[in-house]
Scaffold this motif. Structure first.
Motif, PDB file in Angstrom:
ATOM      1  N   ASP A 100      11.023   4.124   1.551  1.00  0.00           N
ATOM      2  CA  ASP A 100      10.974   5.430   0.899  1.00  0.00           C
ATOM      3  C   ASP A 100      11.221   5.165  -0.584  1.00  0.00           C
ATOM      4  OD1 ASP A 100      11.502   7.909  -0.238  1.00  0.00           O
ATOM      5  OD2 ASP A 100      12.782   8.604   1.395  1.00  0.00           O
ATOM      6  N   VAL A 101      10.195   5.404  -1.415  1.00  0.00           N
ATOM      7  CA  VAL A 101      10.290   5.008  -2.825  1.00  0.00           C
ATOM      8  C   VAL A 101      10.707   6.147  -3.741  1.00  0.00           C
ATOM      9  CG1 VAL A 101       8.645   3.131  -2.519  1.00  0.00           C
ATOM     10  CG2 VAL A 101       7.813   5.402  -3.176  1.00  0.00           C
TER      11      VAL A 101
ATOM     12  N   ALA B 253       0.849  -1.196   0.000  1.00  0.00           N
ATOM     13  CA  ALA B 253       0.000   0.000   0.000  1.00  0.00           C
ATOM     14  C   ALA B 253       0.886   1.249   0.000  1.00  0.00           C
ATOM     15  CB  ALA B 253      -0.926   0.018   1.195  1.00  0.00           C
ATOM     16  N   PRO B 254       0.635   2.177  -0.934  1.00  0.00           N
ATOM     17  CA  PRO B 254       1.404   3.427  -0.951  1.00  0.00           C
ATOM     18  C   PRO B 254       0.829   4.444   0.027  1.00  0.00           C
ATOM     19  CG  PRO B 254      -0.088   3.386  -2.812  1.00  0.00           C
ATOM     20  CD  PRO B 254      -0.288   2.080  -2.090  1.00  0.00           C
ATOM     21  N   PHE B 255       1.689   5.335   0.485  1.00  0.00           N
ATOM     22  CA  PHE B 255       1.288   6.416   1.385  1.00  0.00           C
ATOM     23  C   PHE B 255       2.327   7.517   1.269  1.00  0.00           C
ATOM     24  CE2 PHE B 255       0.398   8.275   5.699  1.00  0.00           C
ATOM     25  CZ  PHE B 255      -0.960   8.499   5.512  1.00  0.00           C
ATOM     26  N   ALA B 256       1.964   8.722   1.677  1.00  0.00           N
ATOM     27  CA  ALA B 256       2.911   9.842   1.657  1.00  0.00           C
ATOM     28  C   ALA B 256       2.682  10.723   2.871  1.00  0.00           C
ATOM     29  CB  ALA B 256       2.763  10.659   0.375  1.00  0.00           C
ATOM     30  N   VAL B 257       3.757  11.319   3.360  1.00  0.00           N
ATOM     31  CA  VAL B 257       3.707  12.199   4.527  1.00  0.00           C
ATOM     32  C   VAL B 257       4.503  13.462   4.216  1.00  0.00           C
ATOM     33  CG1 VAL B 257       4.301  12.463   6.969  1.00  0.00           C
ATOM     34  CG2 VAL B 257       3.496  10.254   6.121  1.00  0.00           C
TER      35      VAL B 257
ATOM     36  N   PRO C 201       8.907  -2.358  -4.081  1.00  0.00           N
ATOM     37  CA  PRO C 201       9.708  -1.169  -3.780  1.00  0.00           C
ATOM     38  C   PRO C 201      11.205  -1.460  -3.866  1.00  0.00           C
ATOM     39  CG  PRO C 201       8.709  -2.044  -1.789  1.00  0.00           C
ATOM     40  CD  PRO C 201       8.085  -2.766  -2.932  1.00  0.00           C
ATOM     41  N   SER C 202      11.908  -0.511  -4.477  1.00  0.00           N
ATOM     42  CA  SER C 202      13.355  -0.661  -4.619  1.00  0.00           C
ATOM     43  C   SER C 202      14.101   0.494  -3.955  1.00  0.00           C
ATOM     44  CB  SER C 202      13.730  -0.704  -6.107  1.00  0.00           C
ATOM     45  OG  SER C 202      13.278   0.472  -6.771  1.00  0.00           O
ATOM     46  N   GLY C 203      13.363   1.314  -3.197  1.00  0.00           N
ATOM     47  CA  GLY C 203      13.998   2.454  -2.542  1.00  0.00           C
ATOM     48  C   GLY C 203      14.641   2.073  -1.222  1.00  0.00           C
TER      49      GLY C 203
ATOM     50  N   ASP D  66       6.871  19.055   1.050  1.00  0.00           N
ATOM     51  CA  ASP D  66       7.863  18.249   0.317  1.00  0.00           C
ATOM     52  C   ASP D  66       7.693  16.809   0.796  1.00  0.00           C
ATOM     53  OD1 ASP D  66       9.972  17.332  -1.164  1.00  0.00           O
ATOM     54  OD2 ASP D  66      11.517  18.125   0.186  1.00  0.00           O
ATOM     55  N   PRO D  67       6.816  16.052   0.151  1.00  0.00           N
ATOM     56  CA  PRO D  67       6.413  14.757   0.712  1.00  0.00           C
ATOM     57  C   PRO D  67       7.487  13.687   0.628  1.00  0.00           C
ATOM     58  CG  PRO D  67       5.401  15.087  -1.432  1.00  0.00           C
ATOM     59  CD  PRO D  67       6.073  16.370  -1.078  1.00  0.00           C
ATOM     60  N   VAL D  68       7.411  12.775   1.592  1.00  0.00           N
ATOM     61  CA  VAL D  68       8.157  11.524   1.534  1.00  0.00           C
ATOM     62  C   VAL D  68       7.179  10.467   1.048  1.00  0.00           C
ATOM     63  CG1 VAL D  68       9.432   9.795   2.836  1.00  0.00           C
ATOM     64  CG2 VAL D  68       9.685  12.211   3.407  1.00  0.00           C
ATOM     65  N   ASN D  69       7.451   9.901  -0.113  1.00  0.00           N
ATOM     66  CA  ASN D  69       6.588   8.869  -0.696  1.00  0.00           C
ATOM     67  C   ASN D  69       6.988   7.505  -0.158  1.00  0.00           C
ATOM     68  OD1 ASN D  69       5.050  10.623  -2.433  1.00  0.00           O
ATOM     69  ND2 ASN D  69       6.885  10.809  -3.704  1.00  0.00           N
ATOM     70  N   LEU D  70       6.009   6.780   0.358  1.00  0.00           N
ATOM     71  CA  LEU D  70       6.267   5.556   1.095  1.00  0.00           C
ATOM     72  C   LEU D  70       5.538   4.369   0.486  1.00  0.00           C
ATOM     73  CD1 LEU D  70       5.632   7.143   4.600  1.00  0.00           C
ATOM     74  CD2 LEU D  70       7.875   6.644   3.613  1.00  0.00           C
ATOM     75  N   CYS D  71       6.015   3.203   0.866  1.00  0.00           N
ATOM     76  CA  CYS D  71       5.314   1.967   0.514  1.00  0.00           C
ATOM     77  C   CYS D  71       5.313   1.034   1.711  1.00  0.00           C
ATOM     78  CB  CYS D  71       5.996   1.283  -0.670  1.00  0.00           C
ATOM     79  SG  CYS D  71       5.174  -0.261  -1.170  1.00  0.00           S
ATOM     80  N   PHE D  72       4.111   0.683   2.184  1.00  0.00           N
ATOM     81  CA  PHE D  72       3.958  -0.331   3.223  1.00  0.00           C
ATOM     82  C   PHE D  72       3.938  -1.706   2.572  1.00  0.00           C
ATOM     83  CE2 PHE D  72       2.203   3.243   5.639  1.00  0.00           C
ATOM     84  CZ  PHE D  72       2.708   2.998   6.909  1.00  0.00           C
ATOM     85  N   VAL D  73       4.709  -2.616   3.131  1.00  0.00           N
ATOM     86  CA  VAL D  73       4.725  -4.005   2.668  1.00  0.00           C
ATOM     87  C   VAL D  73       4.400  -4.888   3.865  1.00  0.00           C
ATOM     88  CG1 VAL D  73       6.067  -5.838   1.588  1.00  0.00           C
ATOM     89  CG2 VAL D  73       6.494  -3.432   0.966  1.00  0.00           C
ATOM     90  N   VAL D  74       3.257  -5.564   3.831  1.00  0.00           N
ATOM     91  CA  VAL D  74       2.815  -6.400   4.948  1.00  0.00           C
ATOM     92  C   VAL D  74       2.895  -7.860   4.532  1.00  0.00           C
ATOM     93  CG1 VAL D  74       0.891  -6.992   6.465  1.00  0.00           C
ATOM     94  CG2 VAL D  74       1.347  -4.593   5.882  1.00  0.00           C
ATOM     95  N   THR D  75       3.503  -8.658   5.411  1.00  0.00           N
ATOM     96  CA  THR D  75       3.707 -10.072   5.109  1.00  0.00           C
ATOM     97  C   THR D  75       3.042 -10.934   6.178  1.00  0.00           C
ATOM     98  OG1 THR D  75       5.838  -9.566   4.076  1.00  0.00           O
ATOM     99  CG2 THR D  75       5.435 -11.864   4.703  1.00  0.00           C
TER     100      THR D  75
END
Length: 211
Positions: free
Chosen positions: A134-135, A98-102, A149-151, A176-185
């Motif tokens: 951080d993507v 899931a993507p998110f940004a802050v 994600p490869s960041g 100035d957003p930080v673009n994020l990706c949540f990875v849940v396993t």
């Protein structure tokens, strides 16, 4: 024969009344001198003022589900993350994204250090771990099973039920957003019929004033 005559000046003995008058005169003169020595000085008054005006700075975190529309969600449950289809039908070992940004709001006056904490409800939390990336500059470009994600990994394989917040990033400029990706396993031993929610909280702490 002439006889020389010696002139002698004779002084009358001072009378008691004369001495008294002289003494009174001396005392009177002293009193006059004493009064003359009591100089009255002029008094000046002067003031110098300085006034400080005070107020408190502020900072506010904003989040976005699409990388464009940002708003503040200060209480749980917050914004619903858009995990991949079937996130509510996980199987053992499944991975969802899931993507998110802050970002800092436009009226923030301080930089922020951001930690991330998670809480769970229901029974499934004990079976889940998450990673956060951080993507980079493009929201959601690498945040799916097709393009993982490869960041930069900010959090790696953290149990969602862990009570310990993780330090994740710094915000040093407004909007100035930080673009994020949540990875849940899901764990490899995930039992059937488990349910629950995970709530992530980005904890911002002000640091230096913004330039």
């Amino acid at each position: 024969m002439q006889t020389a005559t010696r002139n002698e000046s004779t002084t009358s003995p001072a009378r008691p009344g004369d001495r008294r008058r002289k003494m009174l005169a001396i005392l009177a003169g002293g009193l006059v001198l004493g009064v003359g020595a009591a100089v009255t000085l002029a008094v000046w008054n002067d003031s110098e003022f300085a006034t400080g005006t005070f107020g408190s700075g502020q900072f506010e975190l904003e989040g976005s589900l699409d990388g464009t529309a940002f708003s503040s969600s200060e209480t749980a449950p917050g914004k619903p993350l858009a995990f991949a289809v079937d996130a509510d039908l996980l199987s053992p070992g499944a991975v969802v994204y899931a993507p998110f940004a802050v970002q800092l709001s436009s009226d923030s006056t301080y930089e922020a250090s951001v930690d991330l904490a998670s809480t769970t409800s229901g029974t499934i939390g004990a079976e889940l771990t998450y990673s956060l990336y951080d993507v980079g500059a493009t929201f959601g470009a690498t945040c799916s099973a097709a393009t993982p994600p490869s960041g930069t990994a900010l959090v790696t394989d953290q149990p969602v039920a862990s009570p310990t917040p993780a330090a994740v990033f710094e915000l040093t400029a407004v909007t100035d957003p930080v673009n994020l990706c949540f990875v849940v396993t899901a764990s490899s031993t995930l039992p059937a019929a488990q349910t629950g929610t995970v709530t992530w909280e980005f904890l911002g702490e002000s640091t230096d004033p913004l330039p």
